[in-house]
Design an enzyme around this catalytic site. Structure first.
Site, PDB file in Angstrom:
ATOM      1  N   GLY A 111     -32.550   6.051 -49.433  1.00  0.00           N
ATOM      2  CA  GLY A 111     -32.795   5.314 -50.669  1.00  0.00           C
ATOM      3  C   GLY A 111     -32.297   3.887 -50.624  1.00  0.00           C
ATOM      4  O   GLY A 111     -32.204   3.277 -49.571  1.00  0.00           O
TER       5      GLY A 111
ATOM      6  N   GLU B 159     -42.440  11.893 -48.314  1.00  0.00           N
ATOM      7  CA  GLU B 159     -41.028  12.033 -48.660  1.00  0.00           C
ATOM      8  C   GLU B 159     -40.279  10.745 -48.321  1.00  0.00           C
ATOM      9  O   GLU B 159     -40.242  10.322 -47.163  1.00  0.00           O
ATOM     10  CB  GLU B 159     -40.412  13.215 -47.894  1.00  0.00           C
ATOM     11  N   LEU B 160     -39.684  10.130 -49.296  1.00  0.00           N
ATOM     12  CA  LEU B 160     -39.011   8.840 -49.108  1.00  0.00           C
ATOM     13  C   LEU B 160     -37.940   8.927 -48.009  1.00  0.00           C
ATOM     14  O   LEU B 160     -37.032   9.760 -48.075  1.00  0.00           O
ATOM     15  CB  LEU B 160     -38.342   8.399 -50.424  1.00  0.00           C
ATOM     16  N   ASP B 161     -38.053   8.071 -47.004  1.00  0.00           N
ATOM     17  CA  ASP B 161     -37.097   8.027 -45.890  1.00  0.00           C
ATOM     18  C   ASP B 161     -36.984   9.379 -45.183  1.00  0.00           C
ATOM     19  O   ASP B 161     -35.989   9.652 -44.515  1.00  0.00           O
ATOM     20  CB  ASP B 161     -35.696   7.577 -46.359  1.00  0.00           C
ATOM     21  N   GLY B 162     -38.030  10.197 -45.308  1.00  0.00           N
ATOM     22  CA  GLY B 162     -37.955  11.539 -44.754  1.00  0.00           C
ATOM     23  C   GLY B 162     -38.925  11.807 -43.612  1.00  0.00           C
ATOM     24  O   GLY B 162     -38.976  12.913 -43.089  1.00  0.00           O
TER      25      GLY B 162
END
Lengths: 283, 283, 283, 283
Positions: free
Chosen positions: A200, A225-228
């Site tokens: 994040g 998926e954020l940063d995933g």
């Protein structure tokens, strides 16, 4: 000019290497480099990267692909074959921080990044002069909360048909699922932390507050998926209690640009295979 | 024999260094090493570590402390003064994995770890022979869900009055708040991940599943927040898609023992100050 | 604006720190950072770096220096005192490879290198456009075997009175003893090997032939002994049998620019003391 | 039990991989891992390592070798084929410093070093107890200037027929050419410097005097040229002006044991090919 590259993923079972080798041998192609990895010879996935030389490859590539189809089918292969001389076409998206962009431009100019940088797109005008001095088109596409959708539409128009790979070189906007589905495993982001730590926003402030002794950066393919998404490359550097958030950012800039440049280099050299949420990187 | 060490934390303001230097000068002590760090000269915290030589220090230490009290008070210092020759007394707690324990025993035997290892306590019998061969007492204190409280009581009895510092060298039991309050910033744990990534159990499995390209270990003081205490030291090593969970564990064992040994060495040499949830490490 | 820096080298003996601290205290200066190192409290050398704050320092610096003279004399100190706000003035010499130069220009532009780059001097015209785009004067001074002496004379004219520090950013000419004596410990060179391995020409070819598994770079002050001056900083990167000489050069370029930039940064921040053929670096 | 390994070196030319793959396919063996490297597809050397599974391999290995002979001949291969389950047999030679020996014993005990340690030979009695506590025979063979030849003769008697690989784990005697010719590329030494820097004696003192900022260690096969044999592995660690020779030795001990242990592990897993004075290491 006659160098080709091939990437293969398939369920492991006896005979894959032999079948592939036989195919290239029959085509009078010479395998000059071969890497492989089996997650588990008993029922795991098998990954392979081959570099080969074949006379007159540019003209024969389509025929070669067609012939290979039968083998590919029998082994249920997910595969691709590339002319090494054909450069990948990149669009670089950037916001206000220029270090990752400049590293790519610079390695490109030095001949270390074998790709065509087709354009730079930014939601700010700041870097126009610098980018254009490299002879690369610069497009300013402002983004606000209200115009996010139009901005993405504009991006798609700009890159559509002209670009294989999109590099988010500290582009501080979230990419929509709609956009992502057009470029699966073709969008590379640099995150300014050693993921999965500090997912994040404001990762350096998070790192400072947690008192970590190493900071890092992570290049990954972008997924919903954020940063995933699948991690391509990571690196770290030692810091100490003396380093405040600004100093962490300064140190971090070095790691970010090195890590992103490595990931992009591997991508354009067809060294990365993605399986589920992980990468196999043959370097 | 005449070497002393001093650690100071206090709000920063002009005159601290001068007052401390003057004190040592008046006592005819020679400052041989001095490290300091100010979070912010305007109202931040100030940290200092001093090594000094003073004739007949062992006998004069108590007097020296008494004299320093006045200075300490006027600057609102949190401080301690140690005879460098007085070894810290350690208890090592361990479960079934021996690599961190062995590294400490070995560095101790080689003279690289200047401390007395008073005892090893384990919830298993496995390492008794090995530990006793070093001439160190080994206490077996079994722990089950039901006997957790009695076990901790037994630990306290064993170490009380004999031990300054407790090392959790892969001790797989959670320490209770009751126990912790007896040993604030005196219990060092090795966590087998690059914290704050992979807090909690099975960090190597978590790392494998996330597909990270570096794995790490973290030595930290233990606080009530699980894996959340002040970080002393961290390090990482590169891994690749070829490394399965077992291989990550094997690689990790090396990092764990190196990182823990470094943290313990710094602790016994009075190199670490803790402020809020972070450490200042003067190396 | 009121931040000052001081560097001190002298024979170690009791009372140095106290005398220096007392001096600053009497001047109402606040020591905000202090580093010191004693080679041996019994008769070795003592090194110290101080950062201090003092109101109206720009106007009071000369007076401060004068006052300090007495202390300096009694301790036989080699010392200097600087206004932190006064930027060091650099000349960068370069031949045909641009990566080290560009890294410095870039860090300078990003605000990470606190110095004035007064000029770039080259024995080739290649980089004129790029350098001038940063608003920095570019001087072309050709060098041949016959004109070496005239070229150096020209260099001295260009830099004399305008420059404190000379950076050899892959400048492939040997500096004469005559030139060196004008700039003792003020000329920084980047050598493209992990010195003392691979002194002299073609270090990457030497490294390849020897089959080393790490390659490195070394930033050092230039002395009359070729590649033999005091080492400021070194770093390395892992390579493998797959890397041929060209690949070693490519990897090496990254290490070279990072190592040189770090050394220059430390130099302009007055963090380096030289004693005999070694450096003390306070970072 | 059915896992085999194969190492091949030969002049590169089209068809090698296909021929080898076909061979294994015809034998119903499954290639589970294959690494290769070509120095130059046009006339350079080609190196290959294969891991394969074949039912009942222990009994079929000799037959397999015989069959492969024809292929090997037609490609002028230098090759070997091993049963992975057959452990290599090691003799470790050591003088007075125990850290490299202990690291190997320890990794062996932990199951990380897949080999049989047949014996430890030393020119001192110091480590007898420790070695014998691992259940490993310890032979004391004193060496003086006069008895060097007899000592080597004694070594040969002890190891002859019982040992494949000899590890010099800080054995401070020079091995004679006569001895070397019996064990070409089978004797691994750890040198306590980052070769080729600091060849010969007292490398840490040399490193200290030169003021290097990183120290290292090098594992290499022993040849007649002192510290000049093919390098298997190297690593380094950062040091500073604060580290005196003793401290460099302490830090160095860590690097030495890690580097030697890695080299031995790769050797016993048949991961190293030697060509001229360099190694190809497939990891």
């Amino acid at each position: 000019q006659n160098r080709g590259r091939m990437l293969i993923s398939c369920p492991d079972r006896p005979g894959i290497v032999a079948a592939v080798s036989k195919f290239f041998s029959e085509q009078s192609a010479n395998i000059v480099q071969s890497d492989q990895y089996s997650m588990d010879p008993e029922g795991g996935m098998f990954f392979m990267r081959i570099e080969f030389d074949l006379d007159n490859l540019a003209n024969r590539l389509e025929g070669l692909k067609k012939h290979f189809g039968t083998i590919a089918e029998s082994f249920m292969m997910d595969w691709s074959m590339h002319l090494a001389a054909r450069k990948k076409k990149l669009a670089i998206l950037v916001s206000k921080e220029d270090h990752c962009l400049l590293e790519l431009l610079w390695q490109w100019q030095a001949g270390d990044l074998y790709a065509d940088i087709e354009m730079v797109i930014s939601n700010h005008e700041d870097m126009r002069e610098q980018v254009e001095s490299f002879g690369i088109p610069y497009y300013y596409v402002p983004v606000t909360a209200d115009t996010k959708k139009e901005a993405e539409q504009k991006h798609l128009e700009l890159i559509s048909g002209k670009v294989d790979t999109i590099i988010l070189a500290r582009y501080m906007q979230i990419i929509s699922p709609y956009f992502l589905q057009h470029y699966p495993n073709q969008i590379i982001n640099i995150h300014h932390s050693f993921l999965p730590a500090f997912v994040g926003g404001k990762p350096y402030a998070q790192a400072y507050n947690r008192g970590v002794k190493l900071i890092g950066a992570t290049a990954h393919y972008v997924t919903e998926e954020l940063d995933g998404g699948p991690i391509i490359e990571q690196d770290v550097q030692r810091v100490s209690h003396r380093d405040n958030v600004d100093e962490l950012k300064r140190i971090g800039r070095h790691i970010e640009r090195i890590v992103l440049a490595r990931a992009v280099k591997w991508h354009v050299e067809d060294r990365i295979l993605v399986y589920q949420n992980k990468t196999v990187v043959f370097v």
